[in-house]
Design an enzyme around this catalytic site. Structure first.
Site, PDB file in Angstrom:
ATOM      1  N   CYS A 120      43.227  50.869  19.577  1.00  0.00           N
ATOM      2  CA  CYS A 120      42.606  50.413  18.332  1.00  0.00           C
ATOM      3  C   CYS A 120      42.742  48.892  18.215  1.00  0.00           C
ATOM      4  O   CYS A 120      43.790  48.325  18.521  1.00  0.00           O
ATOM      5  CB  CYS A 120      43.273  51.095  17.152  1.00  0.00           C
ATOM      6  SG  CYS A 120      42.620  50.483  15.582  1.00  0.00           S
ATOM      7  N   HIS A 131      46.593  41.992  33.174  1.00  0.00           N
ATOM      8  CA  HIS A 131      45.484  41.851  32.225  1.00  0.00           C
ATOM      9  C   HIS A 131      44.968  43.181  31.679  1.00  0.00           C
ATOM     10  O   HIS A 131      43.845  43.252  31.193  1.00  0.00           O
ATOM     11  CB  HIS A 131      44.333  41.064  32.892  1.00  0.00           C
ATOM     12  CG  HIS A 131      44.682  39.623  33.139  1.00  0.00           C
ATOM     13  ND1 HIS A 131      43.914  38.774  33.904  1.00  0.00           N
ATOM     14  CD2 HIS A 131      45.732  38.868  32.711  1.00  0.00           C
ATOM     15  CE1 HIS A 131      44.475  37.576  33.945  1.00  0.00           C
ATOM     16  NE2 HIS A 131      45.578  37.608  33.240  1.00  0.00           N
ATOM     17  N   ALA A 184      39.268  39.048  52.170  1.00  0.00           N
ATOM     18  CA  ALA A 184      40.549  39.767  52.166  1.00  0.00           C
ATOM     19  C   ALA A 184      40.454  41.052  52.987  1.00  0.00           C
ATOM     20  O   ALA A 184      41.398  41.427  53.686  1.00  0.00           O
ATOM     21  CB  ALA A 184      40.953  40.086  50.729  1.00  0.00           C
ATOM     22  N   THR A 239      41.894  35.083  44.109  1.00  0.00           N
ATOM     23  CA  THR A 239      41.880  34.615  42.713  1.00  0.00           C
ATOM     24  C   THR A 239      41.524  33.130  42.674  1.00  0.00           C
ATOM     25  O   THR A 239      41.947  32.360  43.544  1.00  0.00           O
ATOM     26  CB  THR A 239      43.218  34.872  41.979  1.00  0.00           C
ATOM     27  OG1 THR A 239      43.176  34.235  40.693  1.00  0.00           O
ATOM     28  CG2 THR A 239      44.429  34.377  42.741  1.00  0.00           C
ATOM     29  N   SER A 240      40.741  32.751  41.656  1.00  0.00           N
ATOM     30  CA  SER A 240      40.338  31.356  41.527  1.00  0.00           C
ATOM     31  C   SER A 240      41.476  30.508  40.951  1.00  0.00           C
ATOM     32  O   SER A 240      41.360  29.290  40.873  1.00  0.00           O
ATOM     33  CB  SER A 240      39.096  31.250  40.635  1.00  0.00           C
ATOM     34  OG  SER A 240      39.353  31.878  39.401  1.00  0.00           O
TER      35      SER A 240
HETATM   36  N1  APR Z   1      38.110  37.948  49.736  1.00  0.00           N
HETATM   37  C1  APR Z   1      38.933  36.987  49.235  1.00  0.00           C
HETATM   38  N2  APR Z   1      38.603  36.199  48.189  1.00  0.00           N
HETATM   39  C2  APR Z   1      37.393  36.386  47.625  1.00  0.00           C
HETATM   40  C3  APR Z   1      36.476  37.367  48.093  1.00  0.00           C
HETATM   41  C4  APR Z   1      36.882  38.169  49.198  1.00  0.00           C
HETATM   42  N3  APR Z   1      36.092  39.119  49.725  1.00  0.00           N
HETATM   43  N4  APR Z   1      35.368  37.311  47.316  1.00  0.00           N
HETATM   44  C5  APR Z   1      35.576  36.350  46.407  1.00  0.00           C
HETATM   45  N5  APR Z   1      36.793  35.778  46.578  1.00  0.00           N
HETATM   46  C6  APR Z   1      37.456  34.749  45.776  1.00  0.00           C
HETATM   47  C7  APR Z   1      36.550  33.704  45.163  1.00  0.00           C
HETATM   48  O1  APR Z   1      36.393  32.592  46.052  1.00  0.00           O
HETATM   49  C8  APR Z   1      37.313  33.286  43.902  1.00  0.00           C
HETATM   50  O2  APR Z   1      38.233  32.233  44.179  1.00  0.00           O
HETATM   51  O3  APR Z   1      38.010  35.437  44.660  1.00  0.00           O
HETATM   52  C9  APR Z   1      38.121  34.555  43.555  1.00  0.00           C
HETATM   53  C10 APR Z   1      37.635  35.281  42.319  1.00  0.00           C
HETATM   54  O4  APR Z   1      37.839  34.456  41.212  1.00  0.00           O
HETATM   55  P1  APR Z   1      37.537  34.908  39.717  1.00  0.00           P
HETATM   56  O5  APR Z   1      36.198  35.562  39.641  1.00  0.00           O
HETATM   57  O6  APR Z   1      37.797  33.740  38.855  1.00  0.00           O
HETATM   58  O7  APR Z   1      38.607  36.075  39.449  1.00  0.00           O
HETATM   59  P2  APR Z   1      40.123  35.964  38.991  1.00  0.00           P
HETATM   60  O8  APR Z   1      40.783  34.772  39.586  1.00  0.00           O
HETATM   61  O9  APR Z   1      40.720  37.301  39.245  1.00  0.00           O
HETATM   62  O10 APR Z   1      39.964  35.749  37.436  1.00  0.00           O
HETATM   63  C11 APR Z   1      41.148  35.660  36.677  1.00  0.00           C
HETATM   64  O11 APR Z   1      39.959  35.571  34.620  1.00  0.00           O
HETATM   65  O12 APR Z   1      38.100  36.429  33.583  1.00  0.00           O
HETATM   66  C12 APR Z   1      39.470  36.429  33.596  1.00  0.00           C
HETATM   67  O13 APR Z   1      41.021  38.089  32.960  1.00  0.00           O
HETATM   68  C13 APR Z   1      40.000  37.812  33.872  1.00  0.00           C
HETATM   69  O14 APR Z   1      41.615  38.599  35.460  1.00  0.00           O
HETATM   70  C14 APR Z   1      40.541  37.703  35.273  1.00  0.00           C
HETATM   71  C15 APR Z   1      40.963  36.260  35.319  1.00  0.00           C
END
Ligand code: APR
Length: 266
Positions: A139, A131, A252, A210-211
């Site tokens: 630009c 990403h 994590a 990651t969600s």
């Molecule tokens: N250890 C493990 N997991 C964790 C922790 C932790 N300490 N803290 C939070 N989480 C988990 C949450 O439960 C959630 O499932 O991390 C996840 C974060 O999810 P998002 O905020 O949705 O992040 P991500 O999955 O990286 O988002 C994907 O979405 O906004 C766009 O491009 C952006 O790269 C990003 C993409």
């Protein structure tokens, strides 16, 4: 640290370590959760301060930048200030240690991230960014990378000018934007090819923090599964995902050092 983990979780970590220790090709996908313990808010955390009335999804789009470039630029400059002094946490360090260890063990561990911070690199990992990069600009019209000449390198926190004033491209006069993949935009071709190849050919796929809501990255685990890989998820709030074989429902930064210690000791 061990005392803080339940015996059931430690047993699952042992199971994951045994599985990983027996395989050669591993693909790891990290998301905002791995940087949460470094103090970087995740995407789906509620925003704070000045930005509490905005959703990340409303700001991280090309349409938002076209509509109000100053608003989007200010938000990213704010996020850059939030991230600038953040350091890798034990989860980043453990992954870097594992990658280092594979130089002698012969395992192939491909690390892919959705994060735009550089905490994996700071920890010493080799990582593919799906990403984009928070510390790079380009630009919005001609796409040429923008270098802040007065500050040297253009890809680290040190090189940043945190002013919220919009910058015009020296080549075409378009507005400078962060070199980040926004919602609705295509992923960088080379990075995506690396990710797809690693996911399709791995024996174990590890999803960390990651969600799994944002595609195409969220589809990598599915691709790995379809090609016979086993799936491990590390998430404080595991996703309702039926393809996961081993779930480690903990921070994590707590789980990764233990897991990597077990793997590298095998
Ligand atoms: N250890 C493990 N997991 C964790 C922790 C932790 N300490 N803290 C939070 N989480 C988990 C949450 O439960 C959630 O499932 O991390 C996840 C974060 O999810 P998002 O905020 O949705 O992040 P991500 O999955 O990286 O988002 C994907 O979405 O906004 C766009 O491009 C952006 O790269 C990003 C993409």
């Amino acid at each position: 640290m061990l005392a803080e983990l339940s015996s059931a979780l430690i047993a699952e970590v042992e199971r994951a370590a045994k599985l990983l220790g027996a395989k050669q090709h591993i693909c790891i996908l990290t998301g905002a959760g791995i940087s949460a313990e470094s103090g970087i808010p995740t995407f789906r955390d509620k925003q704070t301060g000045l930005w509490e009335n905005y959703g990340a999804e409303d700001l991280a789009t090309p349409e938002a930048f076209t509509r109000d470039p100053k608003l989007v630029w200010s938000w990213y400059q704010w996020r850059r200030r939030v991230v600038a002094d953040k350091k890798p946490n034990p989860a980043h360090d453990a992954l870097a240690q594992w990658q280092y260890h594979t130089q002698s063990s012969g395992q192939k561990v491909t690390l892919i991230t959705q994060n735009v911070d550089d905490l994996h690199e700071q920890a010493g990992s080799t990582v593919t960014h799906l990403h984009g990069h928070l510390w790079r600009n380009r630009c919005s019209q001609c796409e040429i990378p923008y270098q802040n000449k007065s500050k040297g390198s253009y890809s680290s926190a040190d090189s940043m000018d945190y002013s919220e004033a919009l910058i015009s491209c020296p080549h075409c006069d378009g507005y400078i934007r962060p070199d980040i993949v926004w919602f609705g935009e295509a992923l960088p071709v080379e990075a995506w090819e690396t990710a797809e190849e690693a996911a399709a050919n791995c024996e174990v796929f590890i999803s960390i923090g990651t969600s799994s809501l944002v595609y195409p990255a969220a589809g990598l685990a599915q691709l790995a599964k379809e090609n016979g890989a086993e799936i491990i998820e590390i998430n404080t709030n595991p996703t309702p995902n039926t393809i996961v074989d081993i779930t480690l429902a903990e921070k994590a930064g707590m789980v990764m050092p233990l897991l990597i210690q077990r793997i590298t000791a095998l």
